[in-house]
Each structure stands twice: as C-alpha cells, then as structure tokens.
Design an enzyme around this catalytic site. Sequence first.
Site, PDB file in Angstrom:
ATOM      1  N   LYS A 168       0.877  -1.170   0.000  1.00  0.00           N
ATOM      2  CA  LYS A 168       0.000   0.000   0.000  1.00  0.00           C
ATOM      3  C   LYS A 168       0.912   1.217   0.000  1.00  0.00           C
ATOM      4  O   LYS A 168       1.834   1.317   0.818  1.00  0.00           O
ATOM      5  CB  LYS A 168      -0.909   0.036   1.239  1.00  0.00           C
ATOM      6  CG  LYS A 168      -1.777   1.302   1.237  1.00  0.00           C
ATOM      7  CD  LYS A 168      -2.879   1.264   2.269  1.00  0.00           C
ATOM      8  CE  LYS A 168      -2.421   1.682   3.633  1.00  0.00           C
ATOM      9  NZ  LYS A 168      -3.554   1.927   4.556  1.00  0.00           N
TER      10      LYS A 168
ATOM     11  N   HIS B 142     -12.819  10.798  11.213  1.00  0.00           N
ATOM     12  CA  HIS B 142     -13.273   9.971  10.089  1.00  0.00           C
ATOM     13  C   HIS B 142     -13.340   8.485  10.450  1.00  0.00           C
ATOM     14  O   HIS B 142     -14.312   7.785  10.140  1.00  0.00           O
ATOM     15  CB  HIS B 142     -12.302  10.198   8.917  1.00  0.00           C
ATOM     16  CG  HIS B 142     -12.617   9.382   7.719  1.00  0.00           C
ATOM     17  ND1 HIS B 142     -13.741   9.588   6.954  1.00  0.00           N
ATOM     18  CD2 HIS B 142     -11.968   8.338   7.153  1.00  0.00           C
ATOM     19  CE1 HIS B 142     -13.764   8.716   5.958  1.00  0.00           C
ATOM     20  NE2 HIS B 142     -12.708   7.945   6.062  1.00  0.00           N
TER      21      HIS B 142
ATOM     22  N   SER C  41      -5.593  11.422  16.811  1.00  0.00           N
ATOM     23  CA  SER C  41      -4.231  11.718  16.373  1.00  0.00           C
ATOM     24  C   SER C  41      -3.457  12.412  17.493  1.00  0.00           C
ATOM     25  O   SER C  41      -2.619  13.266  17.245  1.00  0.00           O
ATOM     26  CB  SER C  41      -4.264  12.568  15.104  1.00  0.00           C
ATOM     27  OG  SER C  41      -5.214  13.604  15.237  1.00  0.00           O
TER      28      SER C  41
ATOM     29  N   GLY D 148      -3.247  -1.611  18.166  1.00  0.00           N
ATOM     30  CA  GLY D 148      -3.459  -1.828  16.722  1.00  0.00           C
ATOM     31  C   GLY D 148      -2.683  -0.813  15.909  1.00  0.00           C
ATOM     32  O   GLY D 148      -3.117   0.325  15.723  1.00  0.00           O
TER      33      GLY D 148
ATOM     34  N   THR E 162      -2.591   5.387  17.545  1.00  0.00           N
ATOM     35  CA  THR E 162      -1.140   5.564  17.597  1.00  0.00           C
ATOM     36  C   THR E 162      -0.452   4.663  16.574  1.00  0.00           C
ATOM     37  O   THR E 162      -0.364   3.460  16.768  1.00  0.00           O
ATOM     38  CB  THR E 162      -0.627   5.290  19.022  1.00  0.00           C
ATOM     39  OG1 THR E 162      -1.229   6.257  19.895  1.00  0.00           O
ATOM     40  CG2 THR E 162       0.881   5.430  19.110  1.00  0.00           C
TER      41      THR E 162
END
Length: 321
Positions: A67, A137, A199, A292, A221
């Site tokens: 990606k 989002h 964030s 995660g 994070t």
Amino acid sequence: MIIVPEKIIPELIDRKTSFDAVEAVFGAMARGDAYNFPVIREDIGYADALYGFKSGFDKAGLALGLKSGGYWPGNDAKGLTNHQSTVFLFNPDTGQLKAIVGGNYLTAVRTAAASAVSIKHLARQDSKVLGMIGAGHQSAFQMRAALEQRSFEKVIGWNFHPEMLSRLADTAEEFDLPFEAVDLDQLGAQADVIISITSSFDPILKDVQVKAGTHIACMGTDTKGKQEVEAALVARATVFTDEIAQATTIGECQHAIAEGLMAEGDITVLGAVINGEHQGRTSDDEVTLFDGTGVGLQDLAVASAAVELAVKAGIAIEVDL
Ligand code: NAD
C-alpha cells in the site's frame, strides 16, 4: 491487470468480508505464513506531505504487494481526503502486476476490522457499554464494527474537539443505541470496551480512570511520538498487538517500553489468540489492551477480497499491460 477504483469499493466490501480477511491474516502472521516488510515513511519536503509504503507477503492467502500513500494536509481545502492511498497487488508466481485497488475506504474498514477482531477474542462476553475516544473519520467505522461483536446497550464518548461528537451520536443511532457524551472519568468507570482513535501526541486516558475487566483497543497511535493512553495503563494491561516490531516502535507500547514499565516479551500477537495458542483473557477482572498499529498485510488482505468480489460482480476494469 485489474483496476478496482476507489468509488466502487464501498459497495463491494462489507464488514464481514473485511473482518474475516483481517482475522485470517493475523492468524497467518502468528503462524509465520505471512510477514510484513519494513515500513517506509518519509517527509517528502513538498506540500507538507508524509508519504510511504507498507508491504508484505501472505503465503497462505497468496497476497503479495504494497500500500502506497500518506497524508496531504492541504487536501481538505481542495475537497479531497487528507489520507490518500492505493494498493498494488502482484502475482506471487510471476511478479507481474495483478491489480491496482483504491486504498482509502479499505484503510478505514481494515482498521475497524482489527479492533473488532480484538474485541471478539478479548472483551468480556457480558460487555454492555462501548466507550469511544475520538470522533474523526475513522471513529464511525470503528464503532460500527465493534457494535457487532457483543450485545452492547449503550455508547458513550469523549473527544478533544467536542463539536465533532455528533458523528458518534449519529453512528450509534444507526444501531438504535443511545449515545451519551461523558468526561474521561465517567468513560473509564462505565465502559466495558474502549476504542481510542485519535491523532493525539499526549496521553488522554489515565490508568486510574479505567475499571477492572475493560478491553481497550488503542487504534490511533501509528507513528513515533503519538500517544492515547497513559503508559502505566499499558503496563497494567495484558497487551496484544498486530505486530510486535511495530507496537514497540510506532504503537502505543513505545512509551511504556521507553519508560521501562514493560518489555517486548510482555506483548502477545493477537494471531496467537486467534490460532488458539494463547488463551487471551484469563479473568473477568483482567484489563486487556490491543495495540493496533496497522500492518500492510491487512491492506493486502482486504484489497485481495475487493479484487475477487469486483471480478465476480463483473465490475472490475481489465487492462492489458
Ligand atoms: P481525523 O483527522 O478525521 O480525526 C482526528 C481525531 O483526533 C479527532 O477525533 C480529533 O478530535 C482528534 N484529535 C486531534 N488532535 C488531537 C489532540 N491534540 N489531542 C487529542 N485528540 C486529538 O483522523 P482519522 O482519520 O479519524 O484518524 C485518527 C487516527 O487514526 C490518526 O492518528 C490516524 O493516523 C490513525 N489511524 C490508524 C490506523 C491504524 O491502522 N492503526 C489506520 C488509520 C488511521
């Protein structure tokens, strides 16, 4: 070669497809059948952009690729999403380019799937209250995927920018669930499962605020220096992650390790629980925490599913290279 454009992906990929793809690849990673290559992330010195690659190979799912993308802070003003990414899949037998897949929507669903997989395997079965920290989002995707894992009766939430909390209320309403904006003391005291997706560069949730038995999925994070929860909370919890090398360097664990509160050996990959090699939660009082960090193999897994579904539906664009 196949192209699956960004705009058709939301109708192709549902939550179950992304959940199953991410759960399977976490299991493959823990078995050693799939591995991520080192991440590249660079400040390109143009347009304030951060750009990079996440890549890997899943021998079990035969997904090879990367990606590529990053963060362009000026995009909002142009009516574009600040986070931009595209997935490239290669044929592992020949090295030929197999597919180009829009990566923006896939990033949100694969990240939501990761915390949902952690909730399935680590949260108490009787969890009733979901606590959300963050209302950007990603938060709506996170909430939708989480709510399918337990019989939640209520969602509570906190955000650094309170004016954004309506997103959480609207998303809870999709599930006919009540939503309440709370302070962090109330959030930690009531929530059985907490998802943090911000964030932030400073700890938001404190150890003392979290009740026994909570499962926490720290999802925001993903870069050196970011932090969502106090290092003492990470040290108190039984910690699981997608990939240990990322958790210790760019994940939530980076701070507890730097402060000497825990060691790399204290962290277990979630795939080990999925594969039945680690028992996961051992008591109703235990605090479990999933760090995660987001791995390239998640992107390859959901992009492969999108290609398969687009071909099946006859809406993939085929190009002769
Ligand atoms: P967004 O810009 O839409 O929302 C940002 C969120 O962070 C909002 O809730 C905002 O109020 C909060 N926030 C902003 N500044 C803050 C501060 N100083 N302190 C506390 N909170 C603050 O972003 P998004 O797309 O929802 O992404 C949220 C985070 O998730 C980002 O950090 C992003 O890098 C991360 N992310 C992680 C993964 C992963 O795989 N782990 C994947 C995608 C995104």
